[in-house]
Design an enzyme around this catalytic site. Structure first.
Site, PDB file in Angstrom:
ATOM      1  N   SER A 143      14.343 -18.162  73.716  1.00  0.00           N
ATOM      2  CA  SER A 143      12.910 -18.134  74.025  1.00  0.00           C
ATOM      3  C   SER A 143      12.307 -19.530  74.031  1.00  0.00           C
ATOM      4  O   SER A 143      11.446 -19.832  74.856  1.00  0.00           O
ATOM      5  CB  SER A 143      12.164 -17.228  73.056  1.00  0.00           C
ATOM      6  OG  SER A 143      12.332 -17.675  71.721  1.00  0.00           O
ATOM      7  N   GLU A 144      12.742 -20.414  73.116  1.00  0.00           N
ATOM      8  CA  GLU A 144      12.275 -21.793  73.099  1.00  0.00           C
ATOM      9  C   GLU A 144      13.418 -22.745  72.796  1.00  0.00           C
ATOM     10  O   GLU A 144      14.355 -22.394  72.087  1.00  0.00           O
ATOM     11  CB  GLU A 144      11.178 -22.013  72.046  1.00  0.00           C
ATOM     12  CG  GLU A 144       9.812 -21.491  72.439  1.00  0.00           C
ATOM     13  CD  GLU A 144       9.647 -20.026  72.105  1.00  0.00           C
ATOM     14  OE1 GLU A 144       8.763 -19.390  72.691  1.00  0.00           O
ATOM     15  OE2 GLU A 144      10.421 -19.492  71.290  1.00  0.00           O
ATOM     16  N   THR A 145      13.277 -23.948  73.334  1.00  0.00           N
ATOM     17  CA  THR A 145      14.173 -25.053  73.024  1.00  0.00           C
ATOM     18  C   THR A 145      13.302 -26.221  72.607  1.00  0.00           C
ATOM     19  O   THR A 145      12.333 -26.558  73.297  1.00  0.00           O
ATOM     20  CB  THR A 145      15.037 -25.430  74.236  1.00  0.00           C
ATOM     21  OG1 THR A 145      15.882 -24.315  74.561  1.00  0.00           O
ATOM     22  CG2 THR A 145      15.899 -26.653  73.950  1.00  0.00           C
ATOM     23  N   HIS A 171       9.662 -21.307  64.805  1.00  0.00           N
ATOM     24  CA  HIS A 171      11.104 -21.165  64.579  1.00  0.00           C
ATOM     25  C   HIS A 171      11.886 -22.299  65.235  1.00  0.00           C
ATOM     26  O   HIS A 171      12.912 -22.727  64.718  1.00  0.00           O
ATOM     27  CB  HIS A 171      11.611 -19.779  65.000  1.00  0.00           C
ATOM     28  CG  HIS A 171      11.869 -19.591  66.459  1.00  0.00           C
ATOM     29  ND1 HIS A 171      10.872 -19.301  67.358  1.00  0.00           N
ATOM     30  CD2 HIS A 171      13.027 -19.643  67.165  1.00  0.00           C
ATOM     31  CE1 HIS A 171      11.403 -19.168  68.566  1.00  0.00           C
ATOM     32  NE2 HIS A 171      12.707 -19.376  68.478  1.00  0.00           N
TER      33      HIS A 171
END
Length: 181
Positions: free
Chosen positions: A48-50, A77
């Site tokens: 979902s995110e980097t 996170h």
């Protein structure tokens, strides 16, 4: 073409393949790659995110968060994941770190076995009405006997967050490297 270490880190757990995974790209003191490259790298990692993180001073960092389609202002996170990867790579010592994000500044405290985030106090955005609850959950909130509310803990416009949260994370794997032109 530059190469950067890339990690997949499971936040909120000490067990690999559990928790909330995020990609992490360690830039050291380099400038951020072009936004299109960051988005493509985030899409390739399929989380979902980097977090793309770079050191900008002594105990001072800048993080940009990318989804597979755009930049995000803040991601808890992925912040935990980034500082876990930095710690496990020997690139950061325990202590308080000032972190610049698109949403504002936050303080991260790195310990030998945990990462602490100063997050803004949760604020009520609004309560959902019966129609919205029925659309989202298949029934009205009065049928469930509860009120459904939306909350926000982002730090936009805040320079001194009020709530400390501690998290553990597990570095699941190191991907070879990300290349940029």
């Amino acid at each position: 073409m530059k190469k950067y270490p890339v990690y997949i880190v499971d936040a909120f757990t000490e067990e690999p393949l559990s928790g909330n995974a995020a990609g992490v790209v360690l830039l050291k003191k380099d400038e951020f790659p072009d936004e299109k490259i960051c988005i493509k790298a985030a899409a390739e990692l399929k989380h979902s995110e980097t977090a793309f993180v770079r050191e900008v001073g002594e105990s001072e960092y800048q993080i940009k968060y990318y989804t597979p389609v755009c930049e995000a202002a803040l991601c808890g996170h992925a912040t935990v994941a980034a500082f876990t990867a930095l710690r496990e790579s020997g690139l950061v010592e325990p202590g308080d770190k000032l972190v610049h994000t698109s949403a504002g500044e936050i303080t991260v405290t790195v310990e030998n076995d945990a990462v602490w985030l100063d997050m803004a106090e949760a604020k009520l955005i609004r309560r959902l009405n019966n129609c919205e609850c029925r659309s989202a959950f298949g029934r009205a909130h009065t049928a469930a006997g509860r009120r459904v509310s939306g909350y926000h803990t982002g730090s936009a416009g805040r320079s001194k967050p009020e709530k400390r949260m501690s998290f553990s994370a597990s570095v699941r794997s190191r991907v070879n490297s990300a290349q940029t032109a």
